[in-house]
Enzyme design. Structure first.
Site, PDB file in Angstrom:
ATOM      1  N   ASP A 273      -4.105  -0.463  -3.310  1.00  0.00           N
ATOM      2  CA  ASP A 273      -4.241   0.552  -2.309  1.00  0.00           C
ATOM      3  C   ASP A 273      -3.394   1.594  -2.461  1.00  0.00           C
ATOM      4  O   ASP A 273      -2.511   2.069  -1.761  1.00  0.00           O
ATOM      5  CB  ASP A 273      -4.166  -0.012  -0.907  1.00  0.00           C
TER       6      ASP A 273
ATOM      7  N   ARG B 296     -11.984  -6.659  10.841  1.00  0.00           N
ATOM      8  CA  ARG B 296     -12.288  -5.699  10.114  1.00  0.00           C
ATOM      9  C   ARG B 296     -13.836  -5.588   9.965  1.00  0.00           C
ATOM     10  O   ARG B 296     -14.351  -4.400   9.526  1.00  0.00           O
ATOM     11  CB  ARG B 296     -11.844  -5.597   8.671  1.00  0.00           C
TER      12      ARG B 296
ATOM     13  N   ASP C  76      -6.677   6.777  -1.690  1.00  0.00           N
ATOM     14  CA  ASP C  76      -7.226   7.069  -0.484  1.00  0.00           C
ATOM     15  C   ASP C  76      -6.345   7.391   0.967  1.00  0.00           C
ATOM     16  O   ASP C  76      -5.185   7.044   0.769  1.00  0.00           O
ATOM     17  CB  ASP C  76      -8.112   5.857  -0.026  1.00  0.00           C
ATOM     18  N   ARG C  77      -6.936   7.828   1.820  1.00  0.00           N
ATOM     19  CA  ARG C  77      -6.274   8.414   2.920  1.00  0.00           C
ATOM     20  C   ARG C  77      -5.232   9.205   2.697  1.00  0.00           C
ATOM     21  O   ARG C  77      -5.103  10.540   3.230  1.00  0.00           O
ATOM     22  CB  ARG C  77      -5.822   7.080   3.607  1.00  0.00           C
TER      23      ARG C  77
ATOM     24  N   ASN D 129      -8.710  -3.089  -1.996  1.00  0.00           N
ATOM     25  CA  ASN D 129      -9.820  -2.928  -1.521  1.00  0.00           C
ATOM     26  C   ASN D 129     -10.110  -1.564  -1.483  1.00  0.00           C
ATOM     27  O   ASN D 129     -11.307  -1.113  -1.343  1.00  0.00           O
ATOM     28  CB  ASN D 129     -10.105  -3.495  -0.249  1.00  0.00           C
ATOM     29  N   HIS D 130      -9.209  -0.506  -1.968  1.00  0.00           N
ATOM     30  CA  HIS D 130      -9.500   0.862  -1.787  1.00  0.00           C
ATOM     31  C   HIS D 130      -9.560   1.390  -3.332  1.00  0.00           C
ATOM     32  O   HIS D 130      -9.984   2.438  -3.442  1.00  0.00           O
ATOM     33  CB  HIS D 130      -8.624   1.739  -1.036  1.00  0.00           C
TER      34      HIS D 130
ATOM     35  N   HIS E 276      -1.050   4.390  -0.449  1.00  0.00           N
ATOM     36  CA  HIS E 276      -2.228   5.373   0.126  1.00  0.00           C
ATOM     37  C   HIS E 276      -1.914   6.877  -0.151  1.00  0.00           C
ATOM     38  O   HIS E 276      -2.096   7.405   0.940  1.00  0.00           O
ATOM     39  CB  HIS E 276      -2.288   4.811   1.374  1.00  0.00           C
TER      40      HIS E 276
ATOM     41  N   HIS F 239      -2.046  -4.660   2.719  1.00  0.00           N
ATOM     42  CA  HIS F 239      -3.464  -4.717   3.176  1.00  0.00           C
ATOM     43  C   HIS F 239      -3.513  -4.164   4.739  1.00  0.00           C
ATOM     44  O   HIS F 239      -4.516  -3.581   5.273  1.00  0.00           O
ATOM     45  CB  HIS F 239      -4.357  -5.852   3.106  1.00  0.00           C
TER      46      HIS F 239
ATOM     47  N   HIS G  94      -3.649  -8.457  -3.012  1.00  0.00           N
ATOM     48  CA  HIS G  94      -3.621  -7.446  -1.987  1.00  0.00           C
ATOM     49  C   HIS G  94      -4.220  -8.040  -0.698  1.00  0.00           C
ATOM     50  O   HIS G  94      -3.402  -7.595   0.328  1.00  0.00           O
ATOM     51  CB  HIS G  94      -4.657  -6.404  -2.431  1.00  0.00           C
TER      52      HIS G  94
ATOM     53  N   ASP H   4       0.812  -1.172   0.119  1.00  0.00           N
ATOM     54  CA  ASP H   4      -0.068   0.021  -0.049  1.00  0.00           C
ATOM     55  C   ASP H   4       0.847   1.304   0.178  1.00  0.00           C
ATOM     56  O   ASP H   4       1.690   1.469   0.896  1.00  0.00           O
ATOM     57  CB  ASP H   4      -1.060   0.054   1.471  1.00  0.00           C
TER      58      ASP H   4
END
Length: 479
Positions: free
Chosen positions: A254, A385, A257-258, A286-287, A227, A412, A335, A225
């Site tokens: 990923d 989660r 995002d964030r 997943n993002h 991100h 992840h 991922h 990730d």
């Protein structure tokens, strides 16, 4: 030490970013006094910080059971449900928060935002019809003119036989792109469209599981990730070299995002893909999904920096991304992780039609590849989660044995050292966003794999960046 002392120490650990320590301290407090709603709600907050939203919901619910008027517990359960895209459940709790605190304007704003998300989902479902041409096929680049005062490198190469504009990404363009982004400038919208449309075509030509050899004299780097941490991505390339004929990269999902430079990362990675498609590969995470982008910032960032059409193009591109890579026939790169049932083979993944379902949904092979996590115990269990499952060393061992693999490489999850070798050496988690969200204090890492198929782990530190906070463009529900 009293339960209250343990709670106070847990609060200090939480505020200082030591979330696992906070969970342990709150747990000890609960063992001494299991009737305190505050202890459960505080532990829920520590779980939220660890992105363990499923157990945060459980703790919040226990706090509500003990004290049905405890506002923080309803709020934290609402935030946790929002985080795993259960907006209807979150809406119930936000309404309760406003009922208990009618003068709280911030709570009213969050309720309003949650109502918008619920209505948006309902509207999308109501208008769902058989699709026409994809947006990437409708974009007319000729109507997006380059301004005379645009100071960036241009890549217009005239027109093809169908009278469509031709764009050839060059190294000079990449160099200029990086400098623009470092200096806070945007890429012209014409080129953003051209890059994303071009990347979509390339992704659609790739199989669901891309198989990449590692010829003698070459290296393949696997990154986890990133991100939206653009300046840390540049540090990887600085330390490890840029993609080339002898140095391929696989980015394991990923990348958006964030972090507040998700647009810059996505555009750069796509541009590099167009420069040399066989030098760089991308997995879906997943993002790279609509629901997550609506909450965690990518949608807001793209609309702020470019426009809504650009986000829809990126959404189309995410749906076209491969779900896995097989490096040297030895390492399965995905991922999230492995599956809720035994017997899944690489041939099953090769045969999987990722285009039949644009978003991963709440079950099935795609969801599991994007969402699952490992656990130290054998077997399988529900995910902390609140989405997917956790799988043990025996699951990894069986999957590798059945498919003739040396190991599984996944991402992840934050790992404080940047990576972790797990499941008796058969599973590696790699995470490439150091000091995740400017708060976790973790290292970043990447893995180099040579022709001998041995792994070399590399760790690096977070880099300075302009004063823009993580989640700057996220939905205010996650604020």
């Amino acid at each position: 030490m009293s339960a209250e002392d343990l709670k106070n120490q847990g609060n200090k650990a939480l505020l200082s970013g030591h979330y696992n320590d906070a969970v342990d301290l709150y747990t000890q407090a609960i063992e001494l006094n299991p009737q305190s709603a505050v202890y459960y709600a505080n532990r829920a907050q520590a779980h939220i910080k660890n992105e363990a939203y499923g157990v945060a919901i459980e703790d919040s619910s226990k706090a509500i059971e003990l004290d049905p008027t405890y506002i923080k517990a309803y709020f934290r359960r609402a935030v946790s449900n929002t985080a795993i895209i259960k907006h209807k459940d979150a809406l119930v709790d936000f309404k309760k928060v406003v009922q208990l605190a009618p003068g709280d304007n911030a709570a009213k704003q969050r309720l309003n935002e949650c109502q918008k998300l619920v209505r948006k989902a309902a509207f999308a479902l109501a208008i769902a019809v058989e699709e026409g041409p994809a947006l990437s096929e409708q974009i007319d680049l000729d109507v997006v003119k380059i301004d005379n005062n645009y100071d960036g490198v241009k890549i217009d190469d005239g027109y093809d036989e169908n009278d469509k504009p031709v764009f050839t990404v060059t190294q000079k363009f990449i160099d200029d792109l990086v400098e623009r982004f470092k200096n806070g400038k945007l890429l012209h919208l014409r080129y953003v469209y051209a890059i994303v449309v071009g990347a979509i075509k390339l992704f659609k030509e790739e199989p669901t599981m891309v198989e990449t050899p590692v010829p003698e004299g070459t290296t393949t780097t696997v990154c986890g990730d990133t991100h939206g941490q653009f300046f840390d991505l540049l540090e990887i390339f600085k330390l490890n070299g840029w993609p080339s004929a002898t140095h391929r990269y696989v980015f394991n999902g990923d990348f958006v995002d964030r972090g507040s430079w998700s647009a810059e990362i996505a555009i750069l990675l796509y541009a590099l893909k167009l420069l040399n498609p066989s030098f760089i590969y991308l997995n879906r995470g997943n993002h790279e999904t609509d629901d997550m982008n609506a909450v965690y910032g990518f949608e807001g960032e793209i609309k702020h920096k470019y426009n809504e059409r650009t986000f829809k193009l990126f959404s189309e591109s995410f749906s076209a991304l491969p779900l896995a890579h097989l490096i040297g026939g030895a390492y399965f790169v995905v991922h999230g992780g492995l599956f809720s049932k035994d017997g899944v083979t690489l041939d099953d993944i090769r045969a999987y039609s990722r285009f039949s379902r644009k978003q991963p949904g709440n079950s099935g092979l795609m969801m599991e590849m994007l969402w699952t996590d490992p656990q130290p115990e054998n077997g399988r269990s529900p995910s902390q989660r609140g989405v997917g499952i956790r799988f043990g060393p025996d699951v990894t061992e069986a999957f590798c044995k059945e498919n003739g693999l040396k190991g599984v490489l996944r991402s992840h999850e934050v790992r404080m050292g940047g990576y972790e070798v797990e499941h008796n050496g058969k599973l590696v988690t790699v995470f490439s966003a150091p000091n995740y969200c400017d708060s976790q204090g973790n290292k970043g890492a990447y893995i180099n794999i040579g022709h001998d198929l041995e792994m070399q782990f590399n760790v690096f530190d977070a880099q300075p960046h302009p004063d823009v906070k993580p989640m700057a463009y996220s939905n205010r529900l996650m604020g």
